[in-house]
Enzyme design. Sequence first.
Site, mmCIF file in Angstrom:
data_model
loop_
_atom_site.group_PDB
_atom_site.id
_atom_site.type_symbol
_atom_site.label_atom_id
_atom_site.label_comp_id
_atom_site.label_asym_id
_atom_site.label_seq_id
_atom_site.Cartn_x
_atom_site.Cartn_y
_atom_site.Cartn_z
ATOM 1 N NE ARG A 1 -4.965 -1.047 2.311
ATOM 2 C CZ ARG A 1 -6.326 -1.018 2.754
ATOM 3 N NH1 ARG A 1 -6.498 0.498 2.707
ATOM 4 N NH2 ARG A 1 -7.579 -1.811 3.264
ATOM 5 C CG ASP A 2 -0.206 6.720 -0.703
ATOM 6 O OD1 ASP A 2 -0.635 7.460 -1.647
ATOM 7 O OD2 ASP A 2 0.546 6.902 -0.407
ATOM 8 C CB ILE A 3 3.420 3.161 -0.868
ATOM 9 C CG1 ILE A 3 4.913 2.216 -0.616
ATOM 10 C CG2 ILE A 3 4.386 5.058 -0.652
ATOM 11 C CD1 ILE A 3 5.722 1.712 -1.809
ATOM 12 C CG ASN B 1 -2.649 16.755 -3.939
ATOM 13 O OD1 ASN B 1 -2.647 17.352 -3.614
ATOM 14 N ND2 ASN B 1 -1.628 15.787 -3.877
ATOM 15 C CG HIS C 1 -2.861 10.011 -8.628
ATOM 16 N ND1 HIS C 1 -1.269 10.060 -9.304
ATOM 17 C CD2 HIS C 1 -2.630 10.473 -7.374
ATOM 18 C CE1 HIS C 1 -1.048 10.871 -8.540
ATOM 19 N NE2 HIS C 1 -1.538 11.300 -7.281
ATOM 20 C CG HIS D 1 -4.822 11.315 -3.514
ATOM 21 N ND1 HIS D 1 -3.415 11.098 -2.551
ATOM 22 C CD2 HIS D 1 -4.331 12.362 -4.013
ATOM 23 C CE1 HIS D 1 -2.325 11.200 -2.454
ATOM 24 N NE2 HIS D 1 -2.350 12.558 -4.014
HETATM 25 P P1 AMP Z 1 0.734 12.887 -5.589
HETATM 26 O O1 AMP Z 1 1.466 13.741 -4.447
HETATM 27 O O2 AMP Z 1 -0.722 13.302 -5.668
HETATM 28 O O3 AMP Z 1 1.088 12.656 -7.130
HETATM 29 O O4 AMP Z 1 0.345 11.277 -4.528
HETATM 30 C C1 AMP Z 1 0.730 10.808 -5.027
HETATM 31 C C2 AMP Z 1 0.727 9.597 -3.568
HETATM 32 O O5 AMP Z 1 1.389 8.691 -4.693
HETATM 33 C C3 AMP Z 1 1.583 10.048 -3.129
HETATM 34 O O6 AMP Z 1 0.778 9.981 -1.431
HETATM 35 C C4 AMP Z 1 2.715 8.324 -2.699
HETATM 36 O O7 AMP Z 1 2.786 7.790 -1.782
HETATM 37 C C5 AMP Z 1 1.975 7.354 -3.396
HETATM 38 N N1 AMP Z 1 2.822 6.212 -4.129
HETATM 39 C C6 AMP Z 1 4.211 6.550 -4.012
HETATM 40 N N2 AMP Z 1 4.861 5.988 -4.929
HETATM 41 C C7 AMP Z 1 4.054 4.825 -4.462
HETATM 42 C C8 AMP Z 1 3.236 3.365 -5.036
HETATM 43 N N3 AMP Z 1 4.675 2.436 -5.848
HETATM 44 N N4 AMP Z 1 2.864 2.952 -4.001
HETATM 45 C C9 AMP Z 1 1.340 3.188 -3.544
HETATM 46 N N5 AMP Z 1 1.855 4.497 -3.258
HETATM 47 C C10 AMP Z 1 2.478 5.111 -3.854
#
Ligand code: AMP
Length: 108
Positions: A30-32, A88, A101, A103
């Site tokens: 899950r996204d944090i 992204n 990654h 989403h």
């Molecule tokens: P992006 O902007 O596409 O690089 O997305 C990175 C995503 O990673 C963001 O939506 C953050 O909220 C998420 N994120 C960053 N660190 C963590 C973590 N430790 N665990 C889960 N999600 C994370």
Amino acid sequence: MEKDCTFCKIVNGETDTQFLYQDDTLVVFRDINPHAPVHLLVVPRKHIRSINDLEKEDSTIISHLITVAKEMARQEAVDKSGYKLLFNVERGGGQLIFHLHLHLIGGW
Ligand code: AMP
Ligand code: ZN
């Protein structure tokens, strides 16, 4: 494994991040900082910086990411209501973590 890469640390089990799914190729968690009721990240174990850095041999990884995302959408019960799958790409595209990654966002 890339030094100081947050997602390399996660996929290598160096954090307490709970995986919803994992296999030899990828992990899902899950996204944090979720942008929707359901916000998962589908992350290859291989460190690839962004979509720009994909090599020809990575095509099986990408198709697997999408196939697993589809299964996760069903598991999270957003398949019928609908969802977004989003990469992204680089800073101007909103990428903050430079480990590829996908989403999965939905559940509105
Ligand atoms: P992006 O902007 O596409 O690089 O997305 C990175 C995503 O990673 C963001 O939506 C953050 O909220 C998420 N994120 C960053 N660190 C963590 C973590 N430790 N665990 C889960 N999600 C994370
Ligand atoms: Zn990485």
